[in-house]
Design a protein around this motif. Structure first.
Motif, PDB file in Angstrom:
ATOM      1  N   ASP A 166      11.068  -0.289  27.886  1.00 29.73           N
ATOM      2  CA  ASP A 166      12.236  -0.804  27.166  1.00 29.73           C
ATOM      3  C   ASP A 166      12.077  -0.812  25.638  1.00 29.73           C
ATOM      4  OD1 ASP A 166      14.784  -1.811  26.830  1.00 29.73           O
ATOM      5  OD2 ASP A 166      14.235  -3.892  27.220  1.00 29.73           O
ATOM      6  N   PRO A 167      11.792   0.363  25.024  1.00 30.50           N
ATOM      7  CA  PRO A 167      11.641   0.388  23.559  1.00 30.50           C
ATOM      8  C   PRO A 167      12.923   0.015  22.816  1.00 30.50           C
ATOM      9  CG  PRO A 167      11.716   2.618  24.467  1.00 30.50           C
ATOM     10  CD  PRO A 167      11.599   1.691  25.634  1.00 30.50           C
ATOM     11  N   HIS A 168      14.077   0.180  23.456  1.00 33.71           N
ATOM     12  CA  HIS A 168      15.353  -0.124  22.778  1.00 33.71           C
ATOM     13  C   HIS A 168      15.785  -1.579  22.976  1.00 33.71           C
ATOM     14  CE1 HIS A 168      16.040   4.134  21.903  1.00 33.71           C
ATOM     15  NE2 HIS A 168      15.547   4.360  23.097  1.00 33.71           N
ATOM     16  N   GLY A 169      15.050  -2.315  23.810  1.00 35.88           N
ATOM     17  CA  GLY A 169      15.394  -3.719  24.058  1.00 35.88           C
ATOM     18  C   GLY A 169      16.760  -3.890  24.699  1.00 35.88           C
ATOM     19  N   GLN A 174      19.050  -4.589  34.297  1.00 41.81           N
ATOM     20  CA  GLN A 174      20.315  -3.893  34.050  1.00 41.81           C
ATOM     21  C   GLN A 174      20.394  -3.374  32.618  1.00 41.81           C
ATOM     22  OE1 GLN A 174      23.219  -6.990  34.337  1.00 41.81           O
ATOM     23  NE2 GLN A 174      23.867  -6.432  36.393  1.00 41.81           N
ATOM     24  N   ILE A 175      21.186  -2.300  32.458  1.00 44.54           N
ATOM     25  CA  ILE A 175      21.698  -1.955  31.120  1.00 44.54           C
ATOM     26  C   ILE A 175      23.200  -2.101  31.257  1.00 44.54           C
ATOM     27  CG2 ILE A 175      21.876  -0.269  29.267  1.00 44.54           C
ATOM     28  CD1 ILE A 175      19.433   1.156  30.350  1.00 44.54           C
ATOM     29  N   ARG A 176      23.810  -2.907  30.394  1.00 46.73           N
ATOM     30  CA  ARG A 176      25.244  -3.200  30.499  1.00 46.73           C
ATOM     31  C   ARG A 176      26.050  -2.435  29.454  1.00 46.73           C
ATOM     32  NH1 ARG A 176      24.805  -9.805  31.347  1.00 46.73           N
ATOM     33  NH2 ARG A 176      23.655  -9.680  33.325  1.00 46.73           N
ATOM     34  N   GLN A 196      29.878   3.326  24.290  1.00 51.19           N
ATOM     35  CA  GLN A 196      28.511   2.790  24.380  1.00 51.19           C
ATOM     36  C   GLN A 196      27.635   3.674  25.263  1.00 51.19           C
ATOM     37  OE1 GLN A 196      29.148  -1.260  25.811  1.00 51.19           O
ATOM     38  NE2 GLN A 196      27.816  -1.956  24.182  1.00 51.19           N
ATOM     39  N   ILE A 197      28.220   4.133  26.362  1.00 47.97           N
ATOM     40  CA  ILE A 197      27.460   4.985  27.294  1.00 47.97           C
ATOM     41  C   ILE A 197      27.059   6.286  26.598  1.00 47.97           C
ATOM     42  CG2 ILE A 197      27.589   6.305  29.455  1.00 47.97           C
ATOM     43  CD1 ILE A 197      29.524   4.036  30.485  1.00 47.97           C
ATOM     44  N   VAL A 198      28.010   6.896  25.914  1.00 49.61           N
ATOM     45  CA  VAL A 198      27.747   8.159  25.212  1.00 49.61           C
ATOM     46  C   VAL A 198      26.661   7.948  24.156  1.00 49.61           C
ATOM     47  CG1 VAL A 198      28.774   9.885  23.663  1.00 49.61           C
ATOM     48  CG2 VAL A 198      30.041   9.099  25.688  1.00 49.61           C
ATOM     49  N   GLU A 199      26.777   6.858  23.427  1.00 45.82           N
ATOM     50  CA  GLU A 199      25.810   6.550  22.365  1.00 45.82           C
ATOM     51  C   GLU A 199      24.403   6.332  22.941  1.00 45.82           C
ATOM     52  OE1 GLU A 199      25.101   2.958  19.251  1.00 45.82           O
ATOM     53  OE2 GLU A 199      27.164   3.288  19.901  1.00 45.82           O
ATOM     54  N   LEU A 200      24.351   5.674  24.091  1.00 46.19           N
ATOM     55  CA  LEU A 200      23.035   5.350  24.675  1.00 46.19           C
ATOM     56  C   LEU A 200      22.511   6.415  25.638  1.00 46.19           C
ATOM     57  CD1 LEU A 200      23.344   1.508  25.361  1.00 46.19           C
ATOM     58  CD2 LEU A 200      21.644   2.599  23.906  1.00 46.19           C
ATOM     59  N   GLU A 201      23.247   7.509  25.760  1.00 47.72           N
ATOM     60  CA  GLU A 201      22.849   8.513  26.756  1.00 47.72           C
ATOM     61  C   GLU A 201      21.380   8.953  26.647  1.00 47.72           C
ATOM     62  OE1 GLU A 201      23.892  12.974  28.345  1.00 47.72           O
ATOM     63  OE2 GLU A 201      25.468  11.901  27.294  1.00 47.72           O
ATOM     64  N   PRO A 202      20.873   9.270  25.432  1.00 45.59           N
ATOM     65  CA  PRO A 202      19.463   9.681  25.363  1.00 45.59           C
ATOM     66  C   PRO A 202      18.509   8.596  25.902  1.00 45.59           C
ATOM     67  CG  PRO A 202      20.589  10.112  23.284  1.00 45.59           C
ATOM     68  CD  PRO A 202      21.525   9.289  24.110  1.00 45.59           C
ATOM     69  N   ALA A 215      15.997   8.736  29.161  1.00 40.53           N
ATOM     70  CA  ALA A 215      14.564   8.451  28.997  1.00 40.53           C
ATOM     71  C   ALA A 215      14.120   7.363  29.981  1.00 40.53           C
ATOM     72  CB  ALA A 215      14.277   8.021  27.563  1.00 40.53           C
ATOM     73  N   TYR A 216      14.942   6.343  30.157  1.00 41.90           N
ATOM     74  CA  TYR A 216      14.596   5.249  31.072  1.00 41.90           C
ATOM     75  C   TYR A 216      14.577   5.744  32.512  1.00 41.90           C
ATOM     76  CZ  TYR A 216      15.016   1.629  27.403  1.00 41.90           C
ATOM     77  OH  TYR A 216      14.836   0.852  26.288  1.00 41.90           O
ATOM     78  N   ILE A 217      15.546   6.614  32.863  1.00 43.28           N
ATOM     79  CA  ILE A 217      15.575   7.160  34.231  1.00 43.28           C
ATOM     80  C   ILE A 217      14.330   8.013  34.472  1.00 43.28           C
ATOM     81  CG2 ILE A 217      16.785   8.753  35.797  1.00 43.28           C
ATOM     82  CD1 ILE A 217      19.441   7.717  34.500  1.00 43.28           C
ATOM     83  N   ASP A 218      13.973   8.855  33.484  1.00 40.81           N
ATOM     84  CA  ASP A 218      12.781   9.693  33.632  1.00 40.81           C
ATOM     85  C   ASP A 218      11.533   8.839  33.827  1.00 40.81           C
ATOM     86  OD1 ASP A 218      14.289  11.956  33.377  1.00 40.81           O
ATOM     87  OD2 ASP A 218      13.823  12.300  31.254  1.00 40.81           O
TER      88      ASP A 218
END
Length: 200
Positions: free
Chosen positions: A79-82, A96-98, A104-110, A114-117
């Protein structure tokens, strides 16, 4: 076995998305991102769920105020992005990520990718969550008194599964006032003697 690049969608999820009234666009966006991470689409607990070799990695669930992706072993992620959220203090593994908008989803896509990987790598490595043992949950004094007084109750409680024991200890300990805790103990005694958990 070579990595499969074809993404297979699940007809149950297609059906679910056709009926969804809220967060439709967000569901579709999250689904596309997750499927692109080479996970298998399934439908469990009435939600789109994504697995790797049969192991649950992440699911999408919508609430009134937000839509979220839930990592089944999110507590293990760095969780580097907190951005990971623990729903309640009783939830040991999932995070969760809310989101409240498609932007927001588009912005956080990378970050999502990374979290899924990372979640897939942890699953491949067989890393398990170190669950708190029942012994780490203190026994509320009001309950301890009853256990000491009543051998049948003590025996019935000890025969319950660790998860059921934890649920009782957690729920009895919640109220701030002793008399409320004592009332909960009284309420739960018949269930414990029947060998049942709090929600059975």
């Amino acid at each position: 076995m070579p990595e499969m690049t074809t993404t297979i969608t699940n007809p149950k999820v297609d059906g679910f998305l056709r009926k969804v009234k809220q967060w439709k666009e967000e569901y579709v966006e999250l689904r596309n991102i997750i499927l692109d991470c080479h996970l298998t689409e399934d439908f469990k607990w009435m939600h789109p769920c994504y697995t790797h070799e049969g192991k649950n990695i992440v699911l999408i669930h919508g609430f009134k105020e937000y839509i979220a992706i839930l990592f089944h072993k999110g507590a293990l992620l760095k969780d580097p992005h907190g951005i990971l959220i623990q729903q309640t203090e009783n939830v040991q593994a999932a995070r969760q990520i809310r989101f409240t908008s498609i932007e927001q989803i588009v912005e956080l896509e990378p970050a999502i990718r990374a979290y899924i990987d990372e979640a897939i790598e942890l699953e491949k490595a067989g890393v398990e969550i170190p669950y708190k043992k029942t012994s780490e949950y203190p026994v509320p004094e009001e309950f301890q008194v009853k256990l000491d007084e009543d051998a049948a109750l003590k025996e019935a409680f000890e025969a319950l599964t660790p998860g059921r024991q934890r649920a009782y200890l957690y729920n009895i300990a919640q109220p701030k006032q002793s008399k409320t805790r004592a009332a909960r103990v009284e309420k739960y005694i018949p269930q414990i003697l029947d060998g049942k958990g709090i929600d059975d």
